[in-house]
Motif scaffolding. Structure first.
Motif, PDB file in Angstrom:
ATOM      1  N   MET A 177      17.935  -4.335 -31.931  1.00  0.00           N
ATOM      2  CA  MET A 177      19.362  -4.361 -32.261  1.00  0.00           C
ATOM      3  C   MET A 177      19.725  -3.179 -33.149  1.00  0.00           C
ATOM      4  O   MET A 177      20.526  -2.324 -32.804  1.00  0.00           O
ATOM      5  CB  MET A 177      19.689  -5.692 -32.948  1.00  0.00           C
ATOM      6  N   ARG A 178      19.045  -3.101 -34.301  1.00  0.00           N
ATOM      7  CA  ARG A 178      19.394  -2.003 -35.190  1.00  0.00           C
ATOM      8  C   ARG A 178      18.946  -0.666 -34.611  1.00  0.00           C
ATOM      9  O   ARG A 178      19.564   0.356 -34.811  1.00  0.00           O
ATOM     10  CB  ARG A 178      18.801  -2.215 -36.566  1.00  0.00           C
ATOM     11  N   ASN A 179      17.811  -0.690 -33.869  1.00  0.00           N
ATOM     12  CA  ASN A 179      17.363   0.542 -33.240  1.00  0.00           C
ATOM     13  C   ASN A 179      18.393   1.058 -32.256  1.00  0.00           C
ATOM     14  O   ASN A 179      18.563   2.251 -32.093  1.00  0.00           O
ATOM     15  CB  ASN A 179      16.038   0.323 -32.513  1.00  0.00           C
ATOM     16  N   ARG A 180      19.065   0.105 -31.582  1.00  0.00           N
ATOM     17  CA  ARG A 180      20.040   0.543 -30.585  1.00  0.00           C
ATOM     18  C   ARG A 180      21.209   1.268 -31.250  1.00  0.00           C
ATOM     19  O   ARG A 180      21.699   2.259 -30.731  1.00  0.00           O
ATOM     20  CB  ARG A 180      20.526  -0.660 -29.769  1.00  0.00           C
ATOM     21  N   VAL A 181      21.631   0.766 -32.408  1.00  0.00           N
ATOM     22  CA  VAL A 181      22.719   1.440 -33.125  1.00  0.00           C
ATOM     23  C   VAL A 181      22.329   2.879 -33.445  1.00  0.00           C
ATOM     24  O   VAL A 181      23.068   3.830 -33.189  1.00  0.00           O
ATOM     25  CB  VAL A 181      23.056   0.685 -34.425  1.00  0.00           C
ATOM     26  N   ILE A 182      21.110   3.015 -33.977  1.00  0.00           N
ATOM     27  CA  ILE A 182      20.667   4.357 -34.360  1.00  0.00           C
ATOM     28  C   ILE A 182      20.527   5.250 -33.142  1.00  0.00           C
ATOM     29  O   ILE A 182      20.980   6.399 -33.139  1.00  0.00           O
ATOM     30  CB  ILE A 182      19.327   4.265 -35.127  1.00  0.00           C
ATOM     31  N   LEU A 183      19.922   4.699 -32.066  1.00  0.00           N
ATOM     32  CA  LEU A 183      19.761   5.498 -30.854  1.00  0.00           C
ATOM     33  C   LEU A 183      21.106   5.953 -30.322  1.00  0.00           C
ATOM     34  O   LEU A 183      21.265   7.085 -29.886  1.00  0.00           O
ATOM     35  CB  LEU A 183      19.021   4.689 -29.785  1.00  0.00           C
ATOM     36  N   ARG A 184      22.100   5.032 -30.369  1.00  0.00           N
ATOM     37  CA  ARG A 184      23.402   5.392 -29.837  1.00  0.00           C
ATOM     38  C   ARG A 184      24.016   6.514 -30.683  1.00  0.00           C
ATOM     39  O   ARG A 184      24.579   7.470 -30.158  1.00  0.00           O
ATOM     40  CB  ARG A 184      24.326   4.176 -29.819  1.00  0.00           C
ATOM     41  N   LEU A 185      23.875   6.410 -32.001  1.00  0.00           N
ATOM     42  CA  LEU A 185      24.411   7.453 -32.884  1.00  0.00           C
ATOM     43  C   LEU A 185      23.764   8.804 -32.594  1.00  0.00           C
ATOM     44  O   LEU A 185      24.428   9.825 -32.490  1.00  0.00           O
ATOM     45  CB  LEU A 185      24.167   7.073 -34.350  1.00  0.00           C
ATOM     46  N   ILE A 186      22.416   8.765 -32.444  1.00  0.00           N
ATOM     47  CA  ILE A 186      21.710  10.023 -32.193  1.00  0.00           C
ATOM     48  C   ILE A 186      22.104  10.580 -30.831  1.00  0.00           C
ATOM     49  O   ILE A 186      22.341  11.783 -30.676  1.00  0.00           O
ATOM     50  CB  ILE A 186      20.183   9.807 -32.293  1.00  0.00           C
ATOM     51  N   GLY A 187      22.198   9.689 -29.847  1.00  0.00           N
ATOM     52  CA  GLY A 187      22.617  10.131 -28.512  1.00  0.00           C
ATOM     53  C   GLY A 187      23.986  10.775 -28.555  1.00  0.00           C
ATOM     54  O   GLY A 187      24.213  11.833 -27.947  1.00  0.00           O
ATOM     55  N   ALA A 188      24.909  10.178 -29.319  1.00  0.00           N
ATOM     56  CA  ALA A 188      26.259  10.730 -29.428  1.00  0.00           C
ATOM     57  C   ALA A 188      26.218  12.118 -30.058  1.00  0.00           C
ATOM     58  O   ALA A 188      26.918  13.035 -29.622  1.00  0.00           O
ATOM     59  CB  ALA A 188      27.139   9.806 -30.257  1.00  0.00           C
ATOM     60  N   ARG A 189      25.346  12.277 -31.076  1.00  0.00           N
ATOM     61  CA  ARG A 189      25.200  13.583 -31.738  1.00  0.00           C
ATOM     62  C   ARG A 189      24.717  14.638 -30.748  1.00  0.00           C
ATOM     63  O   ARG A 189      25.228  15.752 -30.698  1.00  0.00           O
ATOM     64  CB  ARG A 189      24.181  13.484 -32.866  1.00  0.00           C
ATOM     65  N   ILE A 190      23.665  14.256 -29.963  1.00  0.00           N
ATOM     66  CA  ILE A 190      23.107  15.225 -29.016  1.00  0.00           C
ATOM     67  C   ILE A 190      24.171  15.605 -27.994  1.00  0.00           C
ATOM     68  O   ILE A 190      24.369  16.790 -27.683  1.00  0.00           O
ATOM     69  CB  ILE A 190      21.852  14.637 -28.328  1.00  0.00           C
ATOM     70  N   GLY A 191      24.897  14.589 -27.507  1.00  0.00           N
ATOM     71  CA  GLY A 191      25.960  14.873 -26.534  1.00  0.00           C
ATOM     72  C   GLY A 191      27.017  15.795 -27.120  1.00  0.00           C
ATOM     73  O   GLY A 191      27.422  16.778 -26.484  1.00  0.00           O
ATOM     74  N   ALA A 192      27.426  15.517 -28.357  1.00  0.00           N
ATOM     75  CA  ALA A 192      28.449  16.343 -28.998  1.00  0.00           C
ATOM     76  C   ALA A 192      27.963  17.776 -29.140  1.00  0.00           C
ATOM     77  O   ALA A 192      28.719  18.731 -28.915  1.00  0.00           O
ATOM     78  CB  ALA A 192      28.802  15.764 -30.369  1.00  0.00           C
ATOM     79  N   ASN A 193      26.670  17.943 -29.471  1.00  0.00           N
ATOM     80  CA  ASN A 193      26.139  19.294 -29.630  1.00  0.00           C
ATOM     81  C   ASN A 193      26.067  20.041 -28.309  1.00  0.00           C
ATOM     82  O   ASN A 193      26.297  21.246 -28.262  1.00  0.00           O
ATOM     83  CB  ASN A 193      24.766  19.252 -30.297  1.00  0.00           C
ATOM     84  N   LEU A 194      25.749  19.305 -27.227  1.00  0.00           N
ATOM     85  CA  LEU A 194      25.723  19.959 -25.912  1.00  0.00           C
ATOM     86  C   LEU A 194      27.126  20.436 -25.540  1.00  0.00           C
ATOM     87  O   LEU A 194      27.308  21.555 -25.038  1.00  0.00           O
ATOM     88  CB  LEU A 194      25.173  19.000 -24.848  1.00  0.00           C
TER      89      LEU A 194
END
Lengths: 319, 286
Positions: free
Chosen positions: A1-18
């Motif tokens: 559960m908490r891992n998913r929040v973090i993964l989603r945040l990191i994924g959003a960051r990577i997407g934003a950087n791309l």
């Protein structure tokens, strides 16, 4: 559960950087397309016969509309086909491949030297904040951030190469065949580069740790009688690690500015010098590729800084 | 809360503002401004005059800062160079800070889509490494004075925008702005009469820091040979032209670089003296 929040945040960051990288590629392309007049004519200079201009225009896809040229260029960028240098016809990819490892080596050595020094300075200044020591560190770091890199470099050459004859004034890579040789070649460039980076990083580390040290739970630890070393190492530092990692990555992104100057001064065969030379000869394909590579590297460091901040934020971890 | 709190506060205040340093900074900056304005009166020799047979000469009574690679007087060259270094940086800083403040308070005052678009555009610009962006611009457009000023202004606008916007957002939430809005004032009236006058001091501090970054950027470009073009020479170009003299320990290489350092450190001292060092953390780098 908490891992998913973090993964989603990191994924959003990577997407934003791309996305950001895509926007930058558009800017770089537009920037290098702004050149008034026909690029082929300017590149050929005196030898711009109509036939030569037509041939070069065709080779550079200049007859196609700009959006198509952008897509062609972007496709080449992604697939590693970076085109050919306008000056000597070499493949841009191989030019970059021959220089990139040298720049990475210089940057890596600088990080290796500057991170421990900066952490030591920043942490001690934060712990002894308000003392004379803190004030001296503050003055020195402000001074070294506001001094141009080429002043540091020329002074270092003057002292260590010209006056003392300890170190060579130019970084000749061929001499780096032993550990001693490696030290002699890299001492001055790494010293110059570290100067501004250490200052930047120490200031940010200090700010991050002071924030934690002034929180009420640290005050509590002090009041219950914990020894100062224990307060800093056990109570304060673990909570400051995120901001400090963030500070390290952000400061390392300032390497980009410094490396351009340092490689030029010490005649170091790295990527930044390749780009400066390309700018003076207006070698557009090479400039575009180098610019994209530098921006990607810079965004990567900022991304690492963001991820460090996300991972270390307990509020995100336990949401 | 604790007994130590007032003492801590006093100490922080003392650390923040430092009148002595401010005066020293003001004196240094004032001297350089004067030198730039009065260069033709102050310079002992002409800008292009070859006055000595010795190249890379040492400091002497006749040539206080030695001679350069052509046998010109270095002191005179530095005095004339101050016009380019300070003039260009001032113009670029004014442009960057001006557009940053106007766009930032516009974004804060109007909110909504305009705010989002402006903020995203500035985020993109700020993620370009400065010197790199300048290299691309110079490669594309050449290094004329307008291109250099515009490039430096574009690089440092996003930082000014961010600070101005966050200040304006704070002010925007204050009662007197809410009242003005309720009175039915137009966005531009709110912007120029309610918000802008209240952000002058922090914006001035930011102006000083931005000036320092722009001086460093433009002299780095000149040092690379991609800034001001000969025969004009700013302090960065003087270092570049005389780099051969480094082997002889010529003052012609060191002195222009020292001039840059005194100017930038002077501005920093001035800022510390009159606004405190707190704003700095936030503006570092951009």
């Amino acid at each position: 559960m908490r891992n998913r929040v973090i993964l989603r945040l990191i994924g959003a960051r990577i997407g934003a950087n791309l996305l950001l990288l895509l926007a930058i590629s558009l800017l770089v392309f537009l920037g290098t397309e702004l050149l008034p007049g026909n690029v082929a004519e300017i590149v050929l200079g005196q030898g711009a016969t109509p036939a030569a201009v037509a041939a070069l225009s065709a080779a550079m896809h200049l007859n196609q509309p700009a959006p198509l040229r952008y897509l062609l260029w972007l496709g080449g960028l992604v697939s590693g086909h970076l085109g050919h240098s306008l000056v000597n016809g070499d493949s841009v990819a191989s030019l970059i491949a021959s220089r990139l490892p040298n720049s990475l080596l210089l940057a890596g050595l600088t990080a290796l030297v500057s991170v421990p020094v900066a952490l030591a300075l920043g942490i001690t200044a934060a712990v002894w904040r308000g003392t004379l020591y803190d004030r001296i560190v503050n003055v020195l770091t402000v001074a070294s951030v506001s001094v141009p890199e080429f002043l540091v470099a020329t002074l270092a050459v003057l002292v260590f190469a010209v006056r003392l004859h300890w170190l060579p004034a130019l970084a000749y890579l061929g001499a780096a065949d032993s550990l001693g040789g490696l030290f002699r070649v890299f001492a001055l460039p790494v010293m110059t580069l570290s100067f501004a980076i250490v200052a930047q990083m120490a200031r940010m580390t200090r700010a991050a740790l002071v924030n934690t040290l002034e929180s009420s739970y640290v005050e509590m630890a002090v009041l219950k009688g914990a020894r100062p070393a224990r307060v800093v190492l056990r109570h304060a530092l673990p909570n400051a690690i995120g901001p400090i990692a963030n500070a390290i990555a952000l400061s390392l992104s300032f390497l980009l500015g410094g490396i351009i100057i340092v490689e030029t001064i010490f005649d170091y065969p790295g990527l930044a010098r390749l780009m400066v030379d390309a700018v003076s000869t207006r070698d557009m394909p090479l400039i575009q590729a180098c610019a994209m590579l530098f921006c990607a590297f810079y965004l990567l460091l900022v991304l690492i800084a963001d991820i460090a901040a996300i991972l270390s934020n307990p509020r995100l971890r336990f949401r | 809360m604790s007994e130590a709190a007032p003492a801590l506060h006093r100490r922080l205040r003392r650390r923040g503002r430092n009148a002595g340093a401010g005066l020293v900074g003001a004196a240094i900056v004032g001297l350089w401004m004067f030198a730039a304005l009065a260069a033709p009166l102050l310079a002992p020799h002409g800008e292009a005059a070859i006055v000595s047979n010795t190249v890379f000469g040492p400091m002497s009574g006749r040539f206080p800062l030695g001679t350069d690679y052509l046998g010109r007087d270095v002191l005179s060259l530095i005095l004339y160079g101050a016009r380019y270094t300070i003039g260009l940086a001032l113009a670029a800083t004014a442009l960057a800070a001006g557009s940053g403040v106007v766009l930032g308070s516009l974004a804060a005052a109007s909110g909504g889509t305009l705010d989002a678009v402006l903020s995203r555009a500035m985020d993109t610009l700020i993620s370009l490494p400065g010197l790199m962006f300048a290299l691309v611009m110079v490669a594309a457009l050449g290094s004329s004075v307008p291109v250099l000023i515009a490039t430096a202004a574009v690089i440092y606008t996003p930082g000014a925008f961010r600070i101005a916007r966050s200040l304006a957002v704070d002010i925007n939430a204050m009662d007197f702005v809410v009242v003005a809005r309720a009175r039915g004032e137009k966005t531009h009236t709110i912007m120029f009469e309610e918000i802008l006058p209240n952000m002058v001091l922090p914006v001035l501090t930011d102006f000083g820091l931005r000036f320092v970054f722009i001086v460093l950027l433009l002299s780095s470009l000149s040092f690379l040979g991609l800034g001001i073009q000969p025969p004009a020479a700013d302090w960065g170009s003087l270092v570049r032209e005389n780099i051969q003299g480094l082997g002889y320990g010529a003052p012609a290489v060191i002195m222009p670089a020292v001039a840059i350092a005194t100017l930038t450190i002077g501005v920093n001292l001035l800022i510390d003296g009159f606004a405190g060092g707190r704003r700095r953390e936030f503006a570092d780098g951009h």
